[in-house]
Design an enzyme around this catalytic site. Structure first.
Site, PDB file in Angstrom:
ATOM      1  CG  HIS A  71      46.067  34.943  41.580  1.00 28.15           C
ATOM      2  ND1 HIS A  71      45.674  35.766  42.619  1.00 28.15           N
ATOM      3  CD2 HIS A  71      47.255  34.408  41.956  1.00 28.15           C
ATOM      4  CE1 HIS A  71      46.588  35.710  43.588  1.00 28.15           C
ATOM      5  NE2 HIS A  71      47.541  34.897  43.218  1.00 28.15           N
ATOM      6  N   GLY A  72      43.953  35.837  37.390  1.00 29.12           N
ATOM      7  CA  GLY A  72      43.445  35.398  36.101  1.00 29.12           C
ATOM      8  C   GLY A  72      42.064  34.794  36.213  1.00 29.12           C
TER       9      GLY A  72
END
Length: 431
Positions: A313-314
């Protein structure tokens, strides 16, 4: 105070602008998904033309929404595709782990050095879908569930398919290849698309308009926590049903992406995790958790899976904190309920028992109802606490949240959810 005081003002100043603005962005996605369906399923073109149309339609959608930012997506495809090809033809093994590592290294490089934070944050979703597709192909080759490496045109058509390239959901390569099969045209398909799209817009309006109207900023801190968490969940349901809509319009049968009823009235946090994003849960369980469990054990494999999910997701403190907390929460809840089920001989596990289970106290017995309802209430409480992190008013939303923002949100609620789960862990250890 709420910015609107009546239903008419909500309609005029929020509903109409929200629907109008959304239609500008969604029109291209839905239109090109339909174009792909009509040009490949009414007549039966050769397979190579189907894949080419998938790539062209998906490419038009992606460029229309992201423009030059598509270069990041192209680089991820090239990087992961190169590693997949080398590991397939040279090493002939370890295609899944190597492709996954290559994707992770690319994501970290973009997060820390290469990409503009705002640009990168806007395409994290599509990047994650690309990663999931590439890694699933690699692992399926390792397990022989995919007999041969898809050719270049097949891979590009799969990755850039207009129905899944923006919002997902993830579909396996085998599921994608069903677009080559004859399709049954009926009223059910049309009604399915209309219903899913209508439900998605309803959740969008709940998230952006009605949650704020029902619970204004003057509400208590816990009222605001429930409002912000519900607003975030509603925005997720909007994306989930929209992804179902685009996938069905492109001819892919993806089933349920999310199940709001099991999240809003949860039996357990474990079920929340399962039904939050059904395809992604299956992907993480199949390609991350099961391989890791063999050499890490269950507890560390769970934390590893949530860590990898956070990374996909980062590099975001907000998501990392929530996902790692969820990993620990679900492990403690599952373990505690296993012990309680054994002590009380009752159907109180995190997932529902089968109809003919061996427990003496079935799900409608007093002790089972008491324990299950208690955990359901706790799950709602935890969701409000964890979901407050995703407020839509923060200035940091466009580029990602900082550690200071993350901790300040939980500090405002006295870290109460973490304290409660710590008490549950102590109970699990002692009983």
């Amino acid at each position: 105070m709420a910015p609107w005081s009546s239903v008419s003002e909500v309609y005029e100043y929020c509903v109409v602008p929200t629907v109008s603005d959304s239609s500008l962005h969604l029109y291209s996605l839905l239109a090109w998904s339909l174009v792909f369906l009509l040009t490949t399923r009414i007549v039966r073109p050769p397979p190579w033309l189907v894949h080419l149309m998938s790539a062209v339609c998906g490419g038009v959608v992606t460029w229309g929404l992201f423009g030059p930012r598509c270069s990041y997506m192209v680089c991820l495809v090239v990087t992961s595709g190169t590693v997949l090809a080398l590991s397939h033809f040279v090493l002939k093994s370890c295609r899944g782990p190597l492709t996954c590592v290559a994707c992770v290294i690319f994501l970290i490089a973009c997060e820390l050095w290469w990409a503009d934070p705002v640009d990168w944050h806007s395409i994290r979703g599509p990047q994650m879908i690309i990663l999931m597709k590439m890694v699933s192909v690699a692992f399926d080759l390792d397990s022989s569930s995919l007999p041969k490496l898809p050719n270049l045109l097949e891979m590009v058509g799969y990755i850039v398919n207009p129905g899944t390239v923006i919002f997902g959901p993830w579909v396996s390569f085998s599921s994608y290849k069903k677009v080559l099969q004859p399709m049954s045209w009926n009223l059910r398909l049309l009604l399915g698309v209309i219903i899913r799209f209508t439900v998605s817009i309803m959740f969008l309006l709940l998230s952006t308009c009605f949650a704020m109207w029902v619970l204004p900023d003057s509400a208590s801190k816990w009222g605001l926590a429930f409002r912000d968490a519900f607003s975030f969940r509603s925005s997720h349901y909007f994306v989930s049903y929209l992804s179902e809509t685009s996938a069905y319009l492109s001819g892919l049968d993806v089933g349920e992406v999310s199940r709001p009823s099991q999240i809003e009235v949860p039996r357990s946090l474990v079920e929340v995790v399962v039904y939050w994003n059904v395809p992604m849960h299956y992907w993480l369980k199949t390609y991350i958790f099961k391989p890791a469990r063999n050499w890490l054990g269950i507890f560390w494999a769970i934390l590893f899976t949530y860590s990898m999910s956070s990374l996909f997701h980062g590099l975001n403190y907000q998501l990392a904190a929530v996902l790692l907390s969820l990993g620990f929460y679900t492990y403690v809840e599952h373990s505690l309920r296993v012990k309680l089920a054994s002590i009380f001989n009752a159907c109180v596990l995190a997932r529902p028992c089968p109809e003919r289970c061996s427990h003496q106290n079935k799900k409608l017995s007093q002790i089972a109802v008491l324990i299950n309802v208690s955990f359901s209430v706790l799950a709602v409480f935890h969701l409000a606490y964890l979901g407050i992190m995703f407020d839509s008013n923060s200035r940091e939303q466009e580029s990602g949240y900082s550690l200071t923002h993350t901790l300040s949100k939980w500090a405002s609620l006295s870290y109460s959810s973490h304290w409660i789960i710590f008490v549950c862990y102590i109970m699990y250890v002692l009983i």
